[in-house]
Design an enzyme around this catalytic site. Structure first.
Site, short mmCIF file in Angstrom:
data_model
loop_
_atom_site.label_atom_id
_atom_site.label_comp_id
_atom_site.label_asym_id
_atom_site.label_seq_id
_atom_site.Cartn_x
_atom_site.Cartn_y
_atom_site.Cartn_z
N ASP A 1 -14.15 -17.16 -8.66
CA ASP A 1 -14.32 -17.05 -7.20
C ASP A 1 -12.97 -17.01 -6.37
O ASP A 1 -11.92 -17.37 -7.05
CB ASP A 1 -15.16 -17.94 -6.64
CG ASP A 1 -16.72 -17.90 -6.99
OD1 ASP A 1 -16.98 -16.87 -7.91
OD2 ASP A 1 -17.35 -18.38 -6.58
N ASP A 2 -13.04 -16.52 -5.26
CA ASP A 2 -11.64 -16.71 -4.17
C ASP A 2 -10.61 -15.91 -4.48
O ASP A 2 -9.59 -16.29 -3.48
CB ASP A 2 -11.48 -18.42 -3.96
CG ASP A 2 -12.63 -19.00 -3.51
OD1 ASP A 2 -13.85 -18.69 -3.37
OD2 ASP A 2 -12.42 -20.44 -3.31
N HIS B 1 -17.63 -12.25 -2.23
CA HIS B 1 -17.77 -13.41 -1.89
C HIS B 1 -17.71 -13.63 -0.42
O HIS B 1 -17.03 -14.66 0.18
CB HIS B 1 -16.70 -14.28 -2.88
CG HIS B 1 -16.77 -15.48 -3.07
ND1 HIS B 1 -17.98 -16.15 -3.37
CD2 HIS B 1 -15.93 -16.59 -2.80
CE1 HIS B 1 -17.82 -17.56 -3.36
NE2 HIS B 1 -16.57 -17.82 -2.92
N HIS C 1 -15.05 -16.25 3.63
CA HIS C 1 -15.74 -17.35 2.77
C HIS C 1 -16.37 -18.14 3.76
O HIS C 1 -16.06 -19.25 4.02
CB HIS C 1 -14.47 -18.22 2.27
CG HIS C 1 -14.80 -19.18 0.88
ND1 HIS C 1 -15.39 -20.30 1.19
CD2 HIS C 1 -14.76 -18.62 -0.24
CE1 HIS C 1 -15.70 -20.65 -0.28
NE2 HIS C 1 -15.37 -19.74 -1.09
N HIS D 1 -12.02 -20.58 -10.56
CA HIS D 1 -11.30 -20.07 -9.31
C HIS D 1 -9.90 -19.40 -9.78
O HIS D 1 -9.03 -20.30 -10.32
CB HIS D 1 -11.03 -21.01 -8.04
CG HIS D 1 -12.49 -21.59 -7.61
ND1 HIS D 1 -13.22 -22.58 -8.27
CD2 HIS D 1 -13.24 -21.07 -6.65
CE1 HIS D 1 -14.39 -22.69 -7.71
NE2 HIS D 1 -14.22 -22.03 -6.57
ZN LIG Z 1 -15.60 -19.65 -3.09
#
Ligand SMILES: [Zn+2]
Length: 234
Positions: A56-57, A110, A114, A201
């Site tokens: 993620d991210d 995503h 955020h 991440h």
């Molecule tokens: Zn995230």
């Protein structure tokens, strides 16, 4: 009458034996096919030790690039849930998204910045999601189907408004909260299981180092890495 019944009984027994033989042959033929698929690395076979590694991210510059290099060396396909504004941050990050797509990784949404989908209201959430879908689609040319809501938070009302599939996780080592690589690796390896979905991440150097170690250790233990869609849809 007694003779006829016995003849009938013998006939039934022969039929049952034949049926059992046919079923046994069919079973072994099927088992053989599954095994062959496994050797070819297809996904339908991975019913024993199948696992997805997700990030993620990102995209996040050099960290993501190093991760992609390591995945490529090992021919591992991962899943990336990208933040729209990170993609737009630089041409370098856009190139990384292009590379993810070209190298066979699954790309999901995503949100743009955020957000917590549950707390920002439906309109804002929808615009964040559709904006990010457009950014990804402009690069890959493919419709984005999967979404990982930040913090894993969303409601069914929101889902009714988008035709996307939410993807959560089953193994979370809280890699964002530590730089201790061995602790992250141990947490994931100890909790790994069939059809698991690992959450990491790719915006931390320690997480990328841990991811590589996790892949190597789980591969040694016989795990097949697949993209998250294959776990969810299988
Ligand atoms: Zn995230």
């Amino acid at each position: 009458m007694k003779y006829v019944s016995r003849k009938l009984l013998i006939g039934i027994i022969i039929d049952l034996v034949l049926l059992a033989v046919i079923l046994l042959v069919a079973f072994f033929v099927q088992a053989e096919e599954i095994e062959t698929d496994c050797e070819q690395g297809s996904t339908g076979d991975c019913y024993e030790k199948c696992i997805a590694i997700t990030f993620d991210d990102g995209p996040h510059g050099k960290d993501t690039e190093r991760l992609l290099d390591e995945l490529k060396k090992r021919d591992i396909k991962a899943t990336f849930f990208l933040i729209g504004e990170n993609i737009e941050q630089s041409d370098y990050n856009k190139e990384l998204v292009k590379r993810m797509h070209e190298e066979g990784h699954l790309i999901g949404n995503h949100t743009y910045s955020h957000i917590n989908i549950k707390s920002v209201g439906c309109d804002k959430a929808l615009s964040e999601v559709s904006r990010t879908n457009e950014i990804i689609q402009d690069i890959t040319g493919e419709k984005v189907v999967y979404i990982r809501p930040p913090y894993g938070l969303y409601d069914e009302k929101f889902l009714d408004n988008i035709s996307m599939v939410p993807v959560l996780w089953t193994i979370d080592p809280d890699d964002w909260d530590t730089t201790n690589v061995s602790r992250i690796v141990k947490n994931v390896v100890d909790n790994a299981g069939n059809r698991g979905i690992i959450l990491l991440h790719d915006c931390y150097d320690s997480s990328v180092t841990a991811a590589v170690e996790i892949i190597d250790q789980l591969t040694k233990r016989g795990y097949h890495f697949v993209t998250a869609d294959q776990i969810i849809l299988d």
